[in-house]
Enzyme design. Structure first.
Site, PDB file in Angstrom:
ATOM      1  N   MET A 248      -0.043  -5.492  -3.804  1.00 39.97           N
ATOM      2  CA  MET A 248      -0.730  -5.172  -5.070  1.00 39.97           C
ATOM      3  C   MET A 248      -0.039  -5.894  -6.222  1.00 39.97           C
ATOM      4  O   MET A 248       1.105  -5.582  -6.570  1.00 39.97           O
ATOM      5  CB  MET A 248      -0.730  -3.667  -5.323  1.00 39.97           C
ATOM      6  CG  MET A 248      -1.807  -2.922  -4.536  1.00 39.97           C
ATOM      7  SD  MET A 248      -1.862  -1.185  -4.938  1.00 39.97           S
ATOM      8  CE  MET A 248      -0.345  -0.635  -4.188  1.00 39.97           C
TER       9      MET A 248
ATOM     10  N   CYS B 136      -9.256 -11.211  -2.538  1.00 38.41           N
ATOM     11  CA  CYS B 136      -9.111 -10.994  -3.987  1.00 38.41           C
ATOM     12  C   CYS B 136     -10.467 -11.215  -4.678  1.00 38.41           C
ATOM     13  O   CYS B 136     -11.077 -12.274  -4.523  1.00 38.41           O
ATOM     14  CB  CYS B 136      -8.055 -11.932  -4.567  1.00 38.41           C
ATOM     15  SG  CYS B 136      -7.835 -11.672  -6.349  1.00 38.41           S
TER      16      CYS B 136
ATOM     17  N   LYS C 267      -6.026 -10.817   5.229  1.00 37.88           N
ATOM     18  CA  LYS C 267      -6.536  -9.585   4.608  1.00 37.88           C
ATOM     19  C   LYS C 267      -7.837  -9.932   3.911  1.00 37.88           C
ATOM     20  O   LYS C 267      -7.874 -10.808   3.051  1.00 37.88           O
ATOM     21  CB  LYS C 267      -5.521  -9.017   3.621  1.00 37.88           C
ATOM     22  CG  LYS C 267      -6.001  -7.743   2.942  1.00 37.88           C
ATOM     23  CD  LYS C 267      -4.853  -7.037   2.234  1.00 37.88           C
ATOM     24  CE  LYS C 267      -5.303  -5.804   1.475  1.00 37.88           C
ATOM     25  NZ  LYS C 267      -5.978  -6.119   0.226  1.00 37.88           N
TER      26      LYS C 267
ATOM     27  N   ASP D  63      -9.211   3.573   0.040  1.00 33.22           N
ATOM     28  CA  ASP D  63      -9.375   4.998  -0.289  1.00 33.22           C
ATOM     29  C   ASP D  63      -8.470   5.943   0.493  1.00 33.22           C
ATOM     30  O   ASP D  63      -8.834   7.113   0.667  1.00 33.22           O
ATOM     31  CB  ASP D  63     -10.834   5.452  -0.081  1.00 33.22           C
ATOM     32  CG  ASP D  63     -11.780   4.784  -1.060  1.00 33.22           C
ATOM     33  OD1 ASP D  63     -11.305   4.268  -2.088  1.00 33.22           O
ATOM     34  OD2 ASP D  63     -12.995   4.773  -0.792  1.00 33.22           O
TER      35      ASP D  63
HETATM   36  C1  FMN Z   1      -3.632  -3.416  -9.257  1.00 32.81           C
HETATM   37  C2  FMN Z   1      -4.055  -3.952  -7.925  1.00 32.81           C
HETATM   38  C3  FMN Z   1      -3.536  -5.145  -7.468  1.00 32.81           C
HETATM   39  C4  FMN Z   1      -3.923  -5.649  -6.226  1.00 32.81           C
HETATM   40  N1  FMN Z   1      -3.374  -6.823  -5.785  1.00 32.81           N
HETATM   41  C5  FMN Z   1      -3.676  -7.266  -4.536  1.00 32.81           C
HETATM   42  C6  FMN Z   1      -3.034  -8.412  -4.006  1.00 32.81           C
HETATM   43  O1  FMN Z   1      -2.185  -9.047  -4.644  1.00 32.81           O
HETATM   44  N2  FMN Z   1      -3.395  -8.809  -2.746  1.00 32.81           N
HETATM   45  C7  FMN Z   1      -4.327  -8.118  -1.990  1.00 32.81           C
HETATM   46  O2  FMN Z   1      -4.617  -8.504  -0.861  1.00 32.81           O
HETATM   47  N3  FMN Z   1      -4.922  -7.016  -2.478  1.00 32.81           N
HETATM   48  C8  FMN Z   1      -4.614  -6.575  -3.716  1.00 32.81           C
HETATM   49  N4  FMN Z   1      -5.187  -5.439  -4.177  1.00 32.81           N
HETATM   50  C9  FMN Z   1      -6.085  -4.682  -3.289  1.00 32.81           C
HETATM   51  C10 FMN Z   1      -5.306  -3.609  -2.509  1.00 32.81           C
HETATM   52  O3  FMN Z   1      -4.334  -4.197  -1.688  1.00 32.81           O
HETATM   53  C11 FMN Z   1      -6.250  -2.780  -1.636  1.00 32.81           C
HETATM   54  O4  FMN Z   1      -6.866  -3.623  -0.711  1.00 32.81           O
HETATM   55  C12 FMN Z   1      -7.328  -2.062  -2.438  1.00 32.81           C
HETATM   56  O5  FMN Z   1      -6.782  -1.473  -3.591  1.00 32.81           O
HETATM   57  C13 FMN Z   1      -8.052  -1.029  -1.601  1.00 32.81           C
HETATM   58  O6  FMN Z   1      -7.158  -0.064  -1.117  1.00 32.81           O
HETATM   59  P1  FMN Z   1      -7.001   1.368  -1.850  1.00 32.81           P
HETATM   60  O7  FMN Z   1      -8.411   1.948  -1.982  1.00 32.81           O
HETATM   61  O8  FMN Z   1      -6.115   2.134  -0.920  1.00 32.81           O
HETATM   62  O9  FMN Z   1      -6.400   1.121  -3.179  1.00 32.81           O
HETATM   63  C14 FMN Z   1      -4.843  -4.940  -5.428  1.00 32.81           C
HETATM   64  C15 FMN Z   1      -5.354  -3.716  -5.893  1.00 32.81           C
HETATM   65  C16 FMN Z   1      -4.978  -3.222  -7.119  1.00 32.81           C
HETATM   66  C17 FMN Z   1      -5.558  -1.914  -7.584  1.00 32.81           C
END
Ligand code: FMN
Length: 333
Positions: A18, A101, A140, A204
Site C-alpha cells: 500500500m 493499480c 497482483k 474487504d
Molecule cells: C492507500 C492505498 C495504497 C495502495 N497501494 C497499493 C500498491 O502500492 N500496490 C498494490 O498492488 N495495491 C495497492 N493498493 C491496493 C491494496 O493493496 C488492496 O489490493 C486493496 O486496498 C484491496 O484490499 P482491501 O479491501 O483489503 O483494502 C493500495 C490501496 C490503498 C487504499
C-alpha cells in the site's frame, strides 16, 4: 502454511503493498503482533533503475522485517527484468508485478491495471522477469478492467503461470470500481480454478470472519489484508486463527494494548522517517488507530495542528491512556 515457489511461509495471511501506508514502521508494528509476510509500497521500475532517492527510501528494511516482498510497477519488459534483478540482489524474498493499480495517471501510461487489457505485453513482461531472476515471482491484479466477470484476470493468471510465475493475487474489484463497492470473491474463485499455482485472495478483509469467507467462497490458498490492517496490527494473527478453525470474534485489544501499539508505531516513524515526516505521516496514522473510539475527531484535529513530535506523542499518550476499558474492535477508516 503457504508455499510460493521456493518460499515457505508460516502463515496464509499476508499484508498488501500500500503506497504511503506499508512503510517499515507499519510493517514492524504488524510483524510484532503476528504478521508473517509483508510487502513494501510499490516502486516504479524506471525510478529504481535511475537510482531515485525516494524509491530507495521506500525499500528501506531491517533484518526483523523478513520475509519481505517488493512490488514493481512498469510496462517495459527489459526494464522490469533489470529492476527485478536489482531487487533480487538487494535481498528481497519475492518480487511482485503490479497489474492492478487503478490510478488514472498510471493506467493512461499503460501500467498497473492497464496490463489486464494488454495480455500479450503482460506475457512478455512475465517471461523477461522470469528469465532475469530465480526468486519467487508473483503478480497482483484485479478481476478485470471494466469487465466484472473475472475472465480478464483468468487470462492474465494463466499467462503468468505459463511463464513460470509462482502465485497470483487477485483483488476482487475492477479497475473501474477503484476501492468502492464490494469485492467479488466469486470472480477470485474463477482464477483459483483456472491455475495450478497458489491464488491469494484480496479485498474487504476487515475482520477475521472476512478472511474465512474469502477462503471459503474463492478456495484461495492465501489471504491478503489491505486497509483492514491500518490501525489494526492484530488482524493478521486473528485472521490466521480464523482460517485455522478457531471461531468467533476475538476480544478487542484493550486500551493498554492500543496505547502501546500506537506509541511504538510513532517512535518507529520518528526513528526511520525522521521527525518532520513522522509528524506529517502521523496525522493519518493516528487517525487509523483512533477510528471509532470516543473523542477521535478531537485527536485528529490536535495532531494536524502541530509539527512538534514531543507534543504529538503526549497527545497520543493522553488520548489512548484515558480510553475506557471496554472498547469496540478496531474499525479502520
Ligand atoms: C492507500 C492505498 C495504497 C495502495 N497501494 C497499493 C500498491 O502500492 N500496490 C498494490 O498492488 N495495491 C495497492 N493498493 C491496493 C491494496 O493493496 C488492496 O489490493 C486493496 O486496498 C484491496 O484490499 P482491501 O479491501 O483489503 O483494502 C493500495 C490501496 C490503498 C487504499
Amino acid at each position: 502454511m503457504l508455499k510460493i515457489g521456493g518460499l515457505t511461509l508460516g502463515s496464509q495471511v499476508m499484508q498488501s503493498p500500500m503506497a504511503d501506508c506499508s512503510d517499515l514502521p507499519f510493517r514492524l508494528v504488524s510483524r510484532r503482533r503476528g504478521l508473517g509476510f509483508a510487502f513494501t509500497e510499490m516502486i516504479s521500475a524506471q525510478s529504481l533503475l535511475h537510482g531515485s532517492r525516494k524509491t530507495l527510501e521506500v525499500l528501506k528494511t531491517t533484518p526483523e522485517d523478513r520475509p519481505l516482498g517488493a512490488q514493481l510497477l512498469g510496462k517495459d519488459p527489459a526494464k522490469l527484468a533489470e529492476a527485478a534483478a536489482m531487487l533480487a540482489d538487494m535481498g528481497f524474498d519475492l518480487i511482485d508485478l503490479n497489474c492492478g493499480c487503478p490510478v488514472k495517471k498510471v493506467v493512461r501510461n499503460g501500467e498497473g491495471a492497464a496490463l489486464l487489457q494488454a495480455p500479450d505485453l503482460a506475457e512478455r513482461i512475465f517471461a523477461a522477469m522470469r528469465r532475469a531472476i530465480k526468486l519467487p515471482l508473483t503478480v497482483k491484479t484485479r478481476i478485470g478492467f471494466t469487465d466484472e466477470s473475472g475472465v480478464e484476470a483468468v487470462e492474465l493468471g494463466r499467462r503468468a503461470e505459463a511463464q513460470g510465475f509462482d502465485a497470483i493475487t487477485v483483488h476482487g474489484r475492477t479497475q473501474k470500481q477503484g476501492y468502492s463497492g464490494l469485492a467479488d470473491y466469486g470472480a477470485v474463485a474463477l482464477v483459483r480454478q483456472a491455475v495450478a499455482v497458489p491464488v491469494i485472495g484480496n479485498g474487504d478483509v476487515r475482520a477475521p470472519a472476512d478472511a474465512l469467507r474469502l477462503k471459503q467462497e474463492s478456495g484461495c490458498h492465501g489471504v491478503m489484508v489491505g486497509r483492514g490492517g491500518l490501525g489494526n496490527p492484530w488482524l493478521y494473527r486473528e485472521a490466521e486463527r480464523a482460517l485455522a478453525g478457531c471461531g468467533g470474534q476475538p476480544p478487542a485489544p484493550d486500551a493498554a494494548a492500543r496505547c502501546a501499539a500506537v506509541l511504538e508505531h510513532f517512535d518507529l516513524e520518528v526513528q526511520f522517517q525522521g521527525e518532520r515526516r513522522a509528524a506529517l505521516n502521523f496525522r493519518r496514522i493516528g487517525a487509523w488507530y483512533a477510528a471509532g473510539l470516543p473523542g477521535a475527531k478531537g485527536l485528529r484535529i490536535a495532531l494536524c495542528r502541530t509539527m512538534d513530535v514531543r507534543l504529538m506523542r503526549r497527545q497520543l499518550l493522553e488520548f489512548f491512556a484515558a480510553l475506557p476499558e471496554a472498547l469496540p474492535v478496531p474499525r479502520p477508516l
